[in-house]
Scaffold this motif. Structure first.
Motif, PDB file in Angstrom:
ATOM      1  N   VAL A 131      -6.553   3.292   5.053  1.00  9.79           N
ATOM      2  CA  VAL A 131      -7.167   2.090   5.609  1.00  9.79           C
ATOM      3  C   VAL A 131      -6.491   1.647   6.896  1.00  9.79           C
ATOM      4  O   VAL A 131      -6.970   0.744   7.572  1.00  9.79           O
ATOM      5  N   ASN A 132      -5.362   2.288   7.230  1.00 11.26           N
ATOM      6  CA  ASN A 132      -4.658   1.909   8.454  1.00 11.26           C
ATOM      7  C   ASN A 132      -3.835   3.099   8.929  1.00 11.26           C
ATOM      8  O   ASN A 132      -3.199   3.785   8.135  1.00 11.26           O
ATOM      9  N   VAL A 178      -7.432   5.949  -0.254  1.00  8.47           N
ATOM     10  CA  VAL A 178      -8.203   5.989   0.990  1.00  8.47           C
ATOM     11  C   VAL A 178      -7.359   5.398   2.119  1.00  8.47           C
ATOM     12  O   VAL A 178      -6.804   4.293   1.981  1.00  8.47           O
ATOM     13  N   LEU A 211       0.836  -1.196   0.000  1.00  7.80           N
ATOM     14  CA  LEU A 211       0.000   0.000   0.000  1.00  7.80           C
ATOM     15  C   LEU A 211       0.874   1.251   0.000  1.00  7.80           C
ATOM     16  O   LEU A 211       2.010   1.237   0.495  1.00  7.80           O
ATOM     17  N   ARG A 216      -2.562   3.694   2.508  1.00  7.00           N
ATOM     18  CA  ARG A 216      -3.691   4.046   1.642  1.00  7.00           C
ATOM     19  C   ARG A 216      -3.922   2.970   0.594  1.00  7.00           C
ATOM     20  O   ARG A 216      -2.976   2.424   0.022  1.00  7.00           O
ATOM     21  N   HIS A 217      -5.180   2.711   0.342  1.00  6.36           N
ATOM     22  CA  HIS A 217      -5.592   1.806  -0.730  1.00  6.36           C
ATOM     23  C   HIS A 217      -6.484   2.602  -1.675  1.00  6.36           C
ATOM     24  O   HIS A 217      -7.555   3.078  -1.282  1.00  6.36           O
ATOM     25  N   VAL A 265      -7.975   8.773   9.589  1.00  2.68           N
ATOM     26  CA  VAL A 265      -8.677   7.711   8.848  1.00  2.68           C
ATOM     27  C   VAL A 265      -9.998   8.232   8.308  1.00  2.68           C
ATOM     28  O   VAL A 265     -10.766   8.872   9.017  1.00  2.68           O
TER      29      VAL A 265
END
Length: 386
Positions: A351-352, A349, A325, A345-346, A386
């Motif tokens: 995600v962690n 976005v 990612l 980010r994925h 997030v």
């Protein structure tokens, strides 16, 4: 979050690092106070503005009375009890000197690295970097010099054996002059402080310190530069499907107490990750599978380390496809102490959002709070990304 980059393209020594820190804004009183707290005899730091080649630079003189004490690593360890970072530097020096002279580290005498001068350099530099509060210290490839040097052991090649030992696994090159450019103290400090090696990372530079030592050779500016600033706010590592190599072997006859040192050695020579998996082999023998991820360019060093550090006589190897990612480093503050947070980010976005554990542990120690409490607070603060 503070980032530091050390330009060691003209080598490194303790006094060059002291000068660069003062030039970058660290008050000399900060380093003097740390030295006074541990020095067994009077030591005074004196700042002088000098020129090296075409560059203005800062030189920090270490003034000491004549001393005939040749302290061993055992002596220095007792003197610096509780000073974790200086102890780590001196331990590196002792282990390297012991390795090249074929003697136990505890018996190494520090006359070769300057005795009181070395104590002042190491303690002062460590106090200076602690004052900066840098969470990342990147060191350029280190110029070591060439030719020969006169030592208490006679004429030695450059880099001297102790410097060569200290800089194992570190990017180095001869540099701009046929002389000793990197001292054992400089090498031990750089390798202890460094969190990464390479060119200047993405950062916004706020201050620059230019440190000078005692030598002023013709042909190049004999200085060490220190860049201090913040992380580039949107510095992102692009996701990729290019993968590393996976090296594996099964080992059933190695003392399990050795494994932490094996894994540390693999990471030091370039492995991106290394881990153990308990297994049961034929005839019911308990064993471990050692797994190592490494880029192809560093694979030979990792293979050599596995064969030298373990009892295996063979390796399995296969290429992997890796999907990573996009990553970005940001920061939160817990009780006034910065904690780095890695965002993943994925497709753009987040995600962690994961706080860096080493920063959490440092903050918890400074605040005298449980690590679990500081981790929970940092994790909660990180949720805003997030």
């Amino acid at each position: 979050m503070t980032q530091a980059w050390v330009d060691a393209s003209s080598g490194a020594s303790g006094d060059m690092l002291l000068g660069a820190l003062v030039g970058a804004g660290v008050p000399v009183e900060v380093m003097q106070e740390a030295i006074d707290a541990v020095a067994p005899e009077p030591i005074t730091l004196r700042v002088e503005e000098v020129r090296r080649g075409a560059l203005a630079a800062t030189r920090v003189h270490v003034d000491v009375a004549e001393s005939h004490h040749h302290r061993t690593w055992r002596d220095v360890r007792a003197m610096l009890a509780g000073a974790d970072l200086p102890l780590a530097v001196f331990e590196r020096l002792a282990v390297a000197e012991g390795a090249v002279h074929g003697m136990p580290a505890d018996d190494v005498h520090f006359h070769e690295v300057g005795a009181l001068d070395a104590i002042a350099d190491v303690v002062g530099v460590c106090a200076g970097f602690a004052h900066l509060g840098a969470t990342g210290v990147t060191v350029s490839p280190v110029a070591v010099g060439s030719g020969t040097v006169q030592t208490a052991h006679g004429t030695l090649p450059v880099p001297p054996p102790a410097v060569a030992e200290l800089l194992r696994g570190v990017p180095t090159y001869a540099g701009p002059a046929p002389m000793e450019l990197c001292t054992p103290t400089g090498a031990a400090l750089l390798t202890t402080l460094a969190t990464a090696y390479g060119p200047q990372p993405a950062m916004t530079v706020d201050t620059i310190g230019v440190g000078a030592g005692g030598r002023d050779p013709e042909g190049h500016a004999n200085v060490l530069r220190l860049f201090v600033g913040g992380f580039e706010a949107h510095s992102v590592r692009t996701s990729t499907t290019e993968g590393p190599l996976l090296l594996e072997c099964n080992v059933d006859d190695l003392d399990p107490r050795v494994w932490p040192a094996v894994i540390a050695a693999l990471l030091e020579v370039g492995a991106s990750d290394a881990w153990l998996t308990p297994i049961l082999m034929k005839k019911g023998r308990p064993a471990h599978t050692l797994s190592v991820l490494v880029d192809a360019a560093r694979a030979d060093d990792v293979r050599t380390t596995i064969f030298r550090q373990t009892s295996t006589i063979g390796l399995r190897e296969q290429p992997l496809t890796k999907h990573a990612l996009d990553r970005e480093m940001v920061a939160v503050e817990v009780g006034g102490h910065p904690v780095a947070v890695k965002l993943a980010r994925h497709h753009g976005v987040v995600v962690n959002a994961q706080p860096e554990y080493d920063d959490v542990a440092r903050a918890a120690s400074a605040l005298q709070r449980p690590v679990a409490d500081v981790l929970a607070e940092a994790t909660s603060l990180a949720r805003k990304f997030v």
